[in-house]
Scaffold this motif. Structure first.
Motif, PDB file in Angstrom:
ATOM      1  N   UNK A  61       0.799  -1.211   0.000  1.00 54.11           N
ATOM      2  CA  UNK A  61       0.000   0.000   0.000  1.00 54.11           C
ATOM      3  C   UNK A  61       0.831   1.259   0.000  1.00 54.11           C
ATOM      4  N   UNK A  62       0.178   2.338   0.400  1.00 50.85           N
ATOM      5  CA  UNK A  62       0.785   3.664   0.362  1.00 50.85           C
ATOM      6  C   UNK A  62       0.607   4.340   1.721  1.00 50.85           C
ATOM      7  N   UNK A  63       1.664   4.973   2.193  1.00 51.91           N
ATOM      8  CA  UNK A  63       1.592   5.846   3.355  1.00 51.91           C
ATOM      9  C   UNK A  63       1.819   7.257   2.815  1.00 51.91           C
ATOM     10  N   UNK A  64       0.971   8.187   3.232  1.00 47.68           N
ATOM     11  CA  UNK A  64       1.136   9.559   2.763  1.00 47.68           C
ATOM     12  C   UNK A  64       0.794  10.532   3.876  1.00 47.68           C
ATOM     13  N   UNK A  65       1.293  11.742   3.733  1.00 50.46           N
ATOM     14  CA  UNK A  65       1.047  12.771   4.735  1.00 50.46           C
ATOM     15  C   UNK A  65       0.457  13.994   4.047  1.00 50.46           C
ATOM     16  N   UNK A  66      -0.620  14.484   4.636  1.00 50.01           N
ATOM     17  CA  UNK A  66      -1.289  15.675   4.125  1.00 50.01           C
ATOM     18  C   UNK A  66      -1.155  16.807   5.124  1.00 50.01           C
ATOM     19  N   UNK A  67      -1.068  18.020   4.603  1.00 42.79           N
ATOM     20  CA  UNK A  67      -1.166  19.194   5.441  1.00 42.79           C
ATOM     21  C   UNK A  67      -2.639  19.509   5.625  1.00 42.79           C
TER      22      UNK A  67
END
Length: 107
Positions: free
Chosen positions: A17-23
């Motif tokens: 999968x994917x790990x992502x960070x949003x502001x």
């Protein structure tokens, strides 16, 4: 800062999968999208490479970011996992997603 600003996105060492960070507002929030969710919701083919997972993520990023924002409006220190139920797909959506993946993979 806009409503959903991507800070970074990566495939974890498990290639699952994917790990992502949003502001979000004044903070940041990490999210996790499983490979299984990418396959079921966005038509990612089984056994896809890390690069293909990221490509699928970026292709569908606006929808993913909208769901992430719905799940968490303010940033926190935990990692929030997006679930299949967060995307509320009906059978027509699933069919279109599979057809898109088939056409994309054939190209």
């Amino acid at each position: 800062m806009s409503r959903h600003t991507l800070i970074w996105a990566a495939v974890p060492h498990t290639s699952d999968g994917i790990v992502f960070e949003l502001g979000l507002g004044r903070g940041h929030q990490r999210f996790y999208l499983s490979r299984d969710l990418l396959e079921k919701v966005f038509g990612l083919e089984r056994g896809a490479s890390d690069a293909r997972q990221l490509e699928c993520f970026y292709i569908h990023s606006s929808r993913i970011f909208a769901q992430a924002y719905e799940k968490r409006v303010r940033g926190g220190s935990d990692t929030v996992q997006l679930q299949l139920a967060d995307f509320n797909m009906d059978d027509d959506d699933r069919r279109r997603s599979r057809m898109h993946a088939t056409v994309r993979h054939a190209a």
